[in-house]
Design a protein around this motif. Sequence first.
Motif, PDB file in Angstrom:
ATOM      1  N   LEU A 113       0.864  -1.168   0.000  1.00  0.00           N
ATOM      2  CA  LEU A 113       0.000   0.000   0.000  1.00  0.00           C
ATOM      3  C   LEU A 113       0.909   1.229   0.000  1.00  0.00           C
ATOM      4  CD1 LEU A 113      -2.823   1.218   0.202  1.00  0.00           C
ATOM      5  CD2 LEU A 113      -2.695   0.974   2.691  1.00  0.00           C
ATOM      6  N   TYR A 114       0.790   2.065  -1.044  1.00  0.00           N
ATOM      7  CA  TYR A 114       1.706   3.175  -1.265  1.00  0.00           C
ATOM      8  C   TYR A 114       1.046   4.526  -1.031  1.00  0.00           C
ATOM      9  CZ  TYR A 114       4.734  -0.035  -4.006  1.00  0.00           C
ATOM     10  OH  TYR A 114       5.543  -1.052  -4.431  1.00  0.00           O
ATOM     11  N   ASN A 115       1.896   5.525  -0.782  1.00  0.00           N
ATOM     12  CA  ASN A 115       1.478   6.924  -0.815  1.00  0.00           C
ATOM     13  C   ASN A 115       2.731   7.784  -0.900  1.00  0.00           C
ATOM     14  OD1 ASN A 115      -0.157   9.194  -0.802  1.00  0.00           O
ATOM     15  ND2 ASN A 115      -1.286   8.601   1.036  1.00  0.00           N
ATOM     16  N   SER A 116       2.565   9.038  -1.247  1.00  0.00           N
ATOM     17  CA  SER A 116       3.686   9.972  -1.204  1.00  0.00           C
ATOM     18  C   SER A 116       3.856  10.485   0.226  1.00  0.00           C
ATOM     19  CB  SER A 116       3.444  11.140  -2.163  1.00  0.00           C
ATOM     20  OG  SER A 116       2.204  11.764  -1.889  1.00  0.00           O
ATOM     21  N   LEU A 117       5.056  11.028   0.493  1.00  0.00           N
ATOM     22  CA  LEU A 117       5.387  11.535   1.822  1.00  0.00           C
ATOM     23  C   LEU A 117       5.926  12.950   1.699  1.00  0.00           C
ATOM     24  CD1 LEU A 117       7.390   8.445   3.143  1.00  0.00           C
ATOM     25  CD2 LEU A 117       4.963   8.937   3.539  1.00  0.00           C
ATOM     26  N   HIS A 118       5.596  13.782   2.681  1.00  0.00           N
ATOM     27  CA  HIS A 118       6.031  15.181   2.661  1.00  0.00           C
ATOM     28  C   HIS A 118       6.477  15.574   4.069  1.00  0.00           C
ATOM     29  CE1 HIS A 118       4.161  15.344  -1.302  1.00  0.00           C
ATOM     30  NE2 HIS A 118       3.154  14.688  -0.740  1.00  0.00           N
ATOM     31  N   PHE A 119       7.777  15.850   4.205  1.00  0.00           N
ATOM     32  CA  PHE A 119       8.366  16.180   5.503  1.00  0.00           C
ATOM     33  C   PHE A 119       8.660  17.679   5.559  1.00  0.00           C
ATOM     34  CE2 PHE A 119       9.388  11.756   4.695  1.00  0.00           C
ATOM     35  CZ  PHE A 119       9.111  11.147   5.909  1.00  0.00           C
ATOM     36  N   GLN A 120       8.198  18.313   6.658  1.00  0.00           N
ATOM     37  CA  GLN A 120       8.379  19.750   6.818  1.00  0.00           C
ATOM     38  C   GLN A 120       9.110  20.127   8.103  1.00  0.00           C
ATOM     39  OE1 GLN A 120       4.563  19.126   6.560  1.00  0.00           O
ATOM     40  NE2 GLN A 120       4.721  18.901   4.356  1.00  0.00           N
ATOM     41  N   ASP A 121       9.959  19.232   8.578  1.00  0.00           N
ATOM     42  CA  ASP A 121      10.696  19.481   9.813  1.00  0.00           C
ATOM     43  C   ASP A 121      12.181  19.225   9.561  1.00  0.00           C
ATOM     44  OD1 ASP A 121      10.353  19.642  13.056  1.00  0.00           O
ATOM     45  OD2 ASP A 121      11.934  18.228  12.495  1.00  0.00           O
ATOM     46  N   LYS A 122      13.014  20.241   9.743  1.00  0.00           N
ATOM     47  CA  LYS A 122      14.430  20.141   9.406  1.00  0.00           C
ATOM     48  C   LYS A 122      15.143  19.060  10.217  1.00  0.00           C
ATOM     49  CE  LYS A 122      18.329  21.709   7.536  1.00  0.00           C
ATOM     50  NZ  LYS A 122      19.356  21.026   8.317  1.00  0.00           N
ATOM     51  N   LYS A 123      14.868  18.973  11.518  1.00  0.00           N
ATOM     52  CA  LYS A 123      15.541  17.970  12.337  1.00  0.00           C
ATOM     53  C   LYS A 123      15.189  16.559  11.876  1.00  0.00           C
ATOM     54  CE  LYS A 123      15.979  20.844  16.494  1.00  0.00           C
ATOM     55  NZ  LYS A 123      15.608  21.009  17.922  1.00  0.00           N
ATOM     56  N   ALA A 124      13.928  16.343  11.531  1.00  0.00           N
ATOM     57  CA  ALA A 124      13.511  15.029  11.051  1.00  0.00           C
ATOM     58  C   ALA A 124      14.169  14.716   9.711  1.00  0.00           C
ATOM     59  CB  ALA A 124      11.990  14.965  10.934  1.00  0.00           C
ATOM     60  N   ILE A 125      14.228  15.712   8.826  1.00  0.00           N
ATOM     61  CA  ILE A 125      14.861  15.508   7.522  1.00  0.00           C
ATOM     62  C   ILE A 125      16.338  15.161   7.691  1.00  0.00           C
ATOM     63  CG2 ILE A 125      15.523  16.668   5.368  1.00  0.00           C
ATOM     64  CD1 ILE A 125      12.892  18.281   5.622  1.00  0.00           C
ATOM     65  N   ASP A 126      17.008  15.848   8.620  1.00  0.00           N
ATOM     66  CA  ASP A 126      18.421  15.553   8.882  1.00  0.00           C
ATOM     67  C   ASP A 126      18.599  14.127   9.395  1.00  0.00           C
ATOM     68  OD1 ASP A 126      19.147  18.067   8.080  1.00  0.00           O
ATOM     69  OD2 ASP A 126      19.320  18.889  10.117  1.00  0.00           O
ATOM     70  N   ARG A 127      17.682  13.671  10.235  1.00  0.00           N
ATOM     71  CA  ARG A 127      17.797  12.314  10.778  1.00  0.00           C
ATOM     72  C   ARG A 127      17.524  11.256   9.708  1.00  0.00           C
ATOM     73  NH1 ARG A 127      16.180  11.101  16.803  1.00  0.00           N
ATOM     74  NH2 ARG A 127      17.621   9.446  16.213  1.00  0.00           N
ATOM     75  N   ILE A 128      16.655  11.566   8.757  1.00  0.00           N
ATOM     76  CA  ILE A 128      16.445  10.657   7.625  1.00  0.00           C
ATOM     77  C   ILE A 128      17.730  10.561   6.807  1.00  0.00           C
ATOM     78  CG2 ILE A 128      15.234  10.356   5.435  1.00  0.00           C
ATOM     79  CD1 ILE A 128      12.793  11.697   6.774  1.00  0.00           C
ATOM     80  N   ASN A 129      18.341  11.707   6.531  1.00  0.00           N
ATOM     81  CA  ASN A 129      19.511  11.741   5.675  1.00  0.00           C
ATOM     82  C   ASN A 129      20.753  11.151   6.333  1.00  0.00           C
ATOM     83  OD1 ASN A 129      18.236  12.867   3.423  1.00  0.00           O
ATOM     84  ND2 ASN A 129      18.453  14.943   4.225  1.00  0.00           N
ATOM     85  N   ASP A 130      20.877  11.279   7.651  1.00  0.00           N
ATOM     86  CA  ASP A 130      22.062  10.696   8.298  1.00  0.00           C
ATOM     87  C   ASP A 130      21.845   9.240   8.700  1.00  0.00           C
ATOM     88  OD1 ASP A 130      20.742  10.585  10.804  1.00  0.00           O
ATOM     89  OD2 ASP A 130      21.631  12.449  11.517  1.00  0.00           O
TER      90      ASP A 130
END
Length: 233
Positions: A113-130
């Motif tokens: 089951l799929y959907n798109s995702l949209h992140f608007q929090d810098k700390k969360a984005i950094d934790r995804i990337n690291d």
Amino acid sequence: MSFYFERLALDAKSVRSYDDNGNLHVKTSPLTRVQVAPYRGNEIPDWQRLRLDPQKIYRGYRSAEELSKPETIDSVNGIPIQLNHHPDYPDDPAKDTRIGSTGTDARWDEPYLYNSLHFQDKKAIDRINDGSMRELSLAYRYDPDFTPGTTPDGEAYDFVMRNISANHVALVEEGRAGREVLVLDHSLNLGDNDMENEKKPLLKDEDPKIEASEVAAAKQIKDGAQKIIDLHT
């Protein structure tokens, strides 16, 4: 109100898109999948009414029939993304831990089951990337139907999850379902075979701590797929 938390992997190395404001957008991502998974009795909704043994392991089946229902597909549209699990309602919003939302383009493509995702929090984005937080966990309600049976692949189960309805998606450090389900890189124009090749190295290098918590076998995907044996207790 009780929730079942299903955790799936978020690949921190996928190519993603960013808008001019720095928000992270993922074109499409699996949120949950067909699976037979183990749960203690006290993890199951209404376990006391059902007179379940709170410490016994029961095998629950999240079937294609249930996940493909229009109501279930629609339930993952426009829901909050939370940093770890926090039930989120309009009359009781979890604003402090909300880091984004799903899109409105949910779709069923067995076994996912799929959907798109949209992140608007810098700390969360950094934790995804690291890579420190790269897995997704879908929180939803369901009705346990204790009619035992076997899946089309011959895997036994004790109950079926009926009437699945999502509340939120959480970004977590690690999850029950391991890294079989990854954020897909739409910009890479991956074909089916390429998608399988992307998955295999991650399965091979599965985190032992995650593997040790799993007992569910993953549904076989076309010719090149392999089963993951979960050892969750």
